[in-house]
Design a protein around this motif. Structure first.
Motif, PDB file in Angstrom:
ATOM      1  N   ALA A   1       9.435   2.136  -7.026  1.00  0.00           N
ATOM      2  CA  ALA A   1       8.313   2.720  -6.446  1.00  0.00           C
ATOM      3  C   ALA A   1       8.360   4.128  -6.162  1.00  0.00           C
ATOM      4  O   ALA A   1       7.676   5.001  -6.073  1.00  0.00           O
ATOM      5  N   ARG A   2       9.606   4.540  -5.782  1.00  0.00           N
ATOM      6  CA  ARG A   2      10.058   5.878  -5.156  1.00  0.00           C
ATOM      7  C   ARG A   2      11.320   6.137  -5.142  1.00  0.00           C
ATOM      8  O   ARG A   2      12.186   5.160  -5.123  1.00  0.00           O
ATOM      9  N   ARG A   3      11.819   7.428  -5.457  1.00  0.00           N
ATOM     10  CA  ARG A   3      13.225   7.765  -5.193  1.00  0.00           C
ATOM     11  C   ARG A   3      13.293   8.817  -4.305  1.00  0.00           C
ATOM     12  O   ARG A   3      12.363   9.602  -4.215  1.00  0.00           O
TER      13      ARG A   3
ATOM     14  N   ILE B   1      16.541   4.442  -3.340  1.00  0.00           N
ATOM     15  CA  ILE B   1      15.781   3.876  -4.292  1.00  0.00           C
ATOM     16  C   ILE B   1      14.848   2.771  -3.573  1.00  0.00           C
ATOM     17  O   ILE B   1      15.568   1.766  -3.178  1.00  0.00           O
ATOM     18  N   TRP B   2      13.499   2.855  -3.765  1.00  0.00           N
ATOM     19  CA  TRP B   2      12.688   1.742  -3.203  1.00  0.00           C
ATOM     20  C   TRP B   2      12.338   1.170  -4.571  1.00  0.00           C
ATOM     21  O   TRP B   2      11.686   1.713  -5.389  1.00  0.00           O
ATOM     22  N   VAL B   3      12.504  -0.147  -4.767  1.00  0.00           N
ATOM     23  CA  VAL B   3      12.040  -0.888  -5.891  1.00  0.00           C
ATOM     24  C   VAL B   3      10.553  -1.410  -5.807  1.00  0.00           C
ATOM     25  O   VAL B   3      10.090  -1.421  -4.530  1.00  0.00           O
ATOM     26  N   GLN B   4       9.939  -1.629  -6.752  1.00  0.00           N
ATOM     27  CA  GLN B   4       8.336  -2.217  -6.630  1.00  0.00           C
ATOM     28  C   GLN B   4       8.622  -3.716  -6.847  1.00  0.00           C
ATOM     29  O   GLN B   4       9.193  -4.439  -7.711  1.00  0.00           O
ATOM     30  N   GLY B   5       7.890  -4.239  -5.630  1.00  0.00           N
ATOM     31  CA  GLY B   5       7.744  -5.800  -6.021  1.00  0.00           C
ATOM     32  C   GLY B   5       8.539  -6.472  -4.818  1.00  0.00           C
ATOM     33  O   GLY B   5       9.811  -6.111  -4.686  1.00  0.00           O
TER      34      GLY B   5
ATOM     35  N   GLY C   1       9.581  -2.858  -1.273  1.00  0.00           N
ATOM     36  CA  GLY C   1       9.600  -3.972  -2.294  1.00  0.00           C
ATOM     37  C   GLY C   1      11.152  -4.811  -1.655  1.00  0.00           C
ATOM     38  O   GLY C   1      11.471  -4.596  -0.548  1.00  0.00           O
ATOM     39  N   GLU C   2      11.469  -5.756  -2.741  1.00  0.00           N
ATOM     40  CA  GLU C   2      12.535  -6.610  -2.176  1.00  0.00           C
ATOM     41  C   GLU C   2      13.835  -6.160  -3.366  1.00  0.00           C
ATOM     42  O   GLU C   2      13.504  -6.708  -4.469  1.00  0.00           O
ATOM     43  N   PRO C   3      14.887  -5.649  -2.941  1.00  0.00           N
ATOM     44  CA  PRO C   3      15.816  -5.177  -3.983  1.00  0.00           C
ATOM     45  C   PRO C   3      16.392  -6.485  -4.648  1.00  0.00           C
ATOM     46  O   PRO C   3      16.565  -6.564  -6.007  1.00  0.00           O
TER      47      PRO C   3
END
Length: 216
Positions: A10-12, A27-31, A76-78
């Motif tokens: 999603a974003r860094r 690091i933000w992951v998507q989902g 998100g959920e890593p």
């Protein structure tokens, strides 16, 4: 561990001091499969969207950041992308063996221990875990956590000294990207913080685009 080499991001952010010890990349992951009421980053919940990056691309990016002691994984959920994140940490530590790793998860630590091999593999590579769902009615204003039911769990001895630190909010940080867009990072110290904060920014002429609004 299942070998997977791509991540939906999603974003860094290359420098952050409010989402874990020291200066870190984020690091933000998507989902995310969870739907915590009052989630301050609802735009990161759908698994659709985000930017796809290879593990090698992200490893090159992390290894090229000076004066950063580690990475914080949020979303998100890593743990919904645990396999590639474990591979990412391995790839970075080949070149930077002392690189730290911290993650947020809406799942409890005990549940992750019973998870699939990828989730257990990611756990083994972390120094710190902030676990548990966000609960809007629980106490806020704590270090790196959105609500008092969440825990900061040391998984290695790297940050043993943190147990003596103050358990108070680390605050939030504003960042300006190369294209001039404004974003913020951190754990909101009070319920409804995001809406109030962004309204105050807008009143001063600063508007955050939806695609860059994120939190831990």
């Amino acid at each position: 561990m299942k070998e997977t080499r791509r991540l939906s991001v999603a974003r860094r952010l290359d420098r952050c001091t409010v989402l874990g010890p020291g200066t870190r990349a984020v690091i933000w992951v998507q989902g995310c499969p969870l739907r915590c009421q009052g989630c301050v980053a609802a735009e990161t919940l759908p698994f659709e969207g985000g930017d796809e990056h290879s593990v090698d691309q992200l490893a090159d990016w992390l290894c090229g950041l000076p004066d950063v002691e580690g990475v914080t994984l949020s979303g998100g959920e890593p743990f919904a992308q645990a396999g590639p994140l474990a591979s990412l940490i391995d790839a970075v530590r080949v070149r930077r063996p002392d690189f730290g790793a911290m993650a947020y998860s809406g799942f409890r630590y005990e549940a992750l221990l019973r998870g699939d091999p990828d989730r257990r593999a990611l756990l083994r590579r972390l120094d710190l875990l902030v676990d548990g769902p966000y609960v809007a009615s629980a106490r806020h204003g704590l270090r790196w956590r959105g609500s008092s039911n969440q825990r900061v769990i040391a998984l290695t001895g790297r940050h043993d000294h943190l147990e003596t630190g103050p358990d108070t909010s680390a605050g939030v940080e504003l960042s300006v990207a190369a294209d001039g867009s404004l974003s913020w990072a951190g754990v909101p110290p009070t319920p409804g913080f995001r809406e109030s904060f962004e309204k105050r920014l807008a009143a001063r002429g600063f508007v955050l685009r939806a695609e860059v609004r994120r939190k831990a």
